[in-house]
Design a protein around this motif. Structure first.
Motif, PDB file in Angstrom:
ATOM      1  N   LEU A 106       0.821  -1.213   0.000  1.00  0.00           N
ATOM      2  CA  LEU A 106       0.000   0.000   0.000  1.00  0.00           C
ATOM      3  C   LEU A 106       0.856   1.265   0.000  1.00  0.00           C
ATOM      4  O   LEU A 106       0.513   2.250  -0.657  1.00  0.00           O
ATOM      5  CB  LEU A 106      -0.941  -0.008   1.203  1.00  0.00           C
ATOM      6  N   GLU A 107       2.002   1.226   0.731  1.00  0.00           N
ATOM      7  CA  GLU A 107       2.902   2.389   0.731  1.00  0.00           C
ATOM      8  C   GLU A 107       3.456   2.631  -0.671  1.00  0.00           C
ATOM      9  O   GLU A 107       3.554   3.779  -1.125  1.00  0.00           O
ATOM     10  CB  GLU A 107       4.044   2.186   1.725  1.00  0.00           C
ATOM     11  N   GLY A 108       3.811   1.571  -1.359  1.00  0.00           N
ATOM     12  CA  GLY A 108       4.302   1.691  -2.734  1.00  0.00           C
ATOM     13  C   GLY A 108       3.243   2.281  -3.646  1.00  0.00           C
ATOM     14  O   GLY A 108       3.540   3.128  -4.500  1.00  0.00           O
ATOM     15  N   LYS A 109       2.001   1.849  -3.471  1.00  0.00           N
ATOM     16  CA  LYS A 109       0.915   2.396  -4.285  1.00  0.00           C
ATOM     17  C   LYS A 109       0.725   3.878  -4.003  1.00  0.00           C
ATOM     18  O   LYS A 109       0.489   4.671  -4.916  1.00  0.00           O
ATOM     19  CB  LYS A 109      -0.390   1.644  -3.994  1.00  0.00           C
ATOM     20  N   LYS A 110       0.831   4.274  -2.722  1.00  0.00           N
ATOM     21  CA  LYS A 110       0.667   5.686  -2.363  1.00  0.00           C
ATOM     22  C   LYS A 110       1.761   6.534  -2.995  1.00  0.00           C
ATOM     23  O   LYS A 110       1.496   7.617  -3.529  1.00  0.00           O
ATOM     24  CB  LYS A 110       0.697   5.864  -0.838  1.00  0.00           C
ATOM     25  N   THR A 112       3.494   5.885  -5.731  1.00  0.00           N
ATOM     26  CA  THR A 112       3.234   5.963  -7.168  1.00  0.00           C
ATOM     27  C   THR A 112       2.118   6.966  -7.442  1.00  0.00           C
ATOM     28  O   THR A 112       2.208   7.774  -8.373  1.00  0.00           O
ATOM     29  CB  THR A 112       2.850   4.576  -7.722  1.00  0.00           C
ATOM     30  N   SER A 113       1.078   6.925  -6.643  1.00  0.00           N
ATOM     31  CA  SER A 113      -0.044   7.843  -6.817  1.00  0.00           C
ATOM     32  C   SER A 113       0.403   9.291  -6.640  1.00  0.00           C
ATOM     33  O   SER A 113       0.013  10.171  -7.412  1.00  0.00           O
ATOM     34  CB  SER A 113      -1.142   7.504  -5.809  1.00  0.00           C
ATOM     35  N   GLU A 114       1.252   9.528  -5.623  1.00  0.00           N
ATOM     36  CA  GLU A 114       1.742  10.899  -5.375  1.00  0.00           C
ATOM     37  C   GLU A 114       2.571  11.388  -6.564  1.00  0.00           C
ATOM     38  O   GLU A 114       2.445  12.539  -6.983  1.00  0.00           O
ATOM     39  CB  GLU A 114       2.558  10.939  -4.087  1.00  0.00           C
ATOM     40  N   LYS A 115       3.425  10.515  -7.119  1.00  0.00           N
ATOM     41  CA  LYS A 115       4.239  10.884  -8.282  1.00  0.00           C
ATOM     42  C   LYS A 115       3.346  11.309  -9.437  1.00  0.00           C
ATOM     43  O   LYS A 115       3.562  12.336 -10.078  1.00  0.00           O
ATOM     44  CB  LYS A 115       5.088   9.699  -8.761  1.00  0.00           C
ATOM     45  N   LYS A 116       2.308  10.509  -9.700  1.00  0.00           N
ATOM     46  CA  LYS A 116       1.429  10.802 -10.831  1.00  0.00           C
ATOM     47  C   LYS A 116       0.622  12.076 -10.585  1.00  0.00           C
ATOM     48  O   LYS A 116       0.365  12.842 -11.508  1.00  0.00           O
ATOM     49  CB  LYS A 116       0.501   9.617 -11.090  1.00  0.00           C
ATOM     50  N   THR A 117       0.232  12.289  -9.335  1.00  0.00           N
ATOM     51  CA  THR A 117      -0.497  13.507  -9.005  1.00  0.00           C
ATOM     52  C   THR A 117       0.382  14.728  -9.225  1.00  0.00           C
ATOM     53  O   THR A 117      -0.072  15.750  -9.756  1.00  0.00           O
ATOM     54  CB  THR A 117      -0.973  13.468  -7.536  1.00  0.00           C
ATOM     55  N   LEU A 118       1.647  14.652  -8.827  1.00  0.00           N
ATOM     56  CA  LEU A 118       2.587  15.758  -9.032  1.00  0.00           C
ATOM     57  C   LEU A 118       2.800  16.022 -10.522  1.00  0.00           C
ATOM     58  O   LEU A 118       2.925  17.182 -10.919  1.00  0.00           O
ATOM     59  CB  LEU A 118       3.925  15.450  -8.358  1.00  0.00           C
ATOM     60  N   ARG A 119       2.851  14.996 -11.347  1.00  0.00           N
ATOM     61  CA  ARG A 119       3.011  15.183 -12.798  1.00  0.00           C
ATOM     62  C   ARG A 119       1.867  15.999 -13.365  1.00  0.00           C
ATOM     63  O   ARG A 119       2.087  16.913 -14.146  1.00  0.00           O
ATOM     64  CB  ARG A 119       3.066  13.826 -13.512  1.00  0.00           C
ATOM     65  N   SER A 120       0.665  15.634 -12.999  1.00  0.00           N
ATOM     66  CA  SER A 120      -0.486  16.338 -13.568  1.00  0.00           C
ATOM     67  C   SER A 120      -0.573  17.776 -13.052  1.00  0.00           C
ATOM     68  O   SER A 120      -0.964  18.674 -13.785  1.00  0.00           O
ATOM     69  CB  SER A 120      -1.779  15.607 -13.263  1.00  0.00           C
ATOM     70  N   SER A 121      -0.185  18.045 -11.788  1.00  0.00           N
ATOM     71  CA  SER A 121      -0.235  19.417 -11.273  1.00  0.00           C
ATOM     72  C   SER A 121       0.864  20.276 -11.896  1.00  0.00           C
ATOM     73  O   SER A 121       0.700  21.476 -12.097  1.00  0.00           O
ATOM     74  CB  SER A 121      -0.127  19.426  -9.750  1.00  0.00           C
ATOM     75  N   LYS A 122       2.037  19.686 -12.259  1.00  0.00           N
ATOM     76  CA  LYS A 122       3.127  20.440 -12.897  1.00  0.00           C
ATOM     77  C   LYS A 122       2.718  20.880 -14.307  1.00  0.00           C
ATOM     78  O   LYS A 122       3.034  21.963 -14.757  1.00  0.00           O
ATOM     79  CB  LYS A 122       4.405  19.605 -12.981  1.00  0.00           C
ATOM     80  N   SER A 123       2.009  19.991 -15.017  1.00  0.00           N
ATOM     81  CA  SER A 123       1.649  20.322 -16.398  1.00  0.00           C
ATOM     82  C   SER A 123       0.576  21.421 -16.442  1.00  0.00           C
ATOM     83  O   SER A 123       0.479  22.137 -17.408  1.00  0.00           O
ATOM     84  CB  SER A 123       1.149  19.072 -17.120  1.00  0.00           C
ATOM     85  N   LEU A 124      -0.191  21.585 -15.364  1.00  0.00           N
ATOM     86  CA  LEU A 124      -1.213  22.634 -15.328  1.00  0.00           C
ATOM     87  C   LEU A 124      -0.605  23.999 -15.052  1.00  0.00           C
ATOM     88  O   LEU A 124      -1.182  25.020 -15.422  1.00  0.00           O
ATOM     89  CB  LEU A 124      -2.271  22.315 -14.256  1.00  0.00           C
ATOM     90  N   ASP A 125       0.550  24.086 -14.387  1.00  0.00           N
ATOM     91  CA  ASP A 125       1.181  25.371 -14.027  1.00  0.00           C
ATOM     92  C   ASP A 125       1.694  26.130 -15.187  1.00  0.00           C
ATOM     93  O   ASP A 125       2.007  25.932 -16.214  1.00  0.00           O
ATOM     94  CB  ASP A 125       2.333  25.156 -13.038  1.00  0.00           C
TER      95      ASP A 125
END
Length: 125
Positions: A106-110, A112-125
């Motif tokens: 579950l920690e590994g999934k979290k 990975t999820s955080e990495k992907k969330t950061l990618r999408s927020s960077k592309s919006l800036d």
């Protein structure tokens, strides 16, 4: 395929016998084998069928033109079949993942999820 204990015991006992004793314990049947091999094969009873009554195992050999050679091949096949009957599969038990392995997964999934969330927020800036 599970084998009954009685068949398994009979197979063990039959494997301990030598070839002559095993042949005496079997029903031997000779028949005319069809197929390629010429007139000699098509006119002589060279096919051999061995049936072991205690285990209800039956094997045939028709490859050779000689009845004696076919009897030897059938004996080998009968021994292989008896060996297969004596096999006892291991009992399989279902296992569950430990609490530690669940937590790590579950920690590994979290992460990975955080990495992907950061990618999408960077592309919006």
């Amino acid at each position: 395929m599970s084998t009954s204990p009685a068949r398994r015991h009979a197979a063990h006992a039959a494997l301990a016998l030598d070839d002559e004793a095993l042949l005496k314990a079997c029903e031997v049947e000779y028949f005319i084998a069809s197929g390629p091999g010429g007139q000699h094969r098509n006119t002589t009873a060279s096919g051999v069928r061995l049936t072991h009554p205690p285990t209800e195992l039956s094997v045939t050999a028709t490859e050779r033109r000689s009845q004696v050679q076919n009897k030897g091949v059938a004996l080998d096949r009968l021994r292989e079949g008896l060996k297969a009957l004596t096999f006892v599969p291991k009992v399989r038990r279902a296992t569950k993942p430990s609490a530690g392995s669940k937590r790590r997964r579950l920690e590994g999934k979290k992460r990975t999820s955080e990495k992907k969330t950061l990618r999408s927020s960077k592309s919006l800036d």
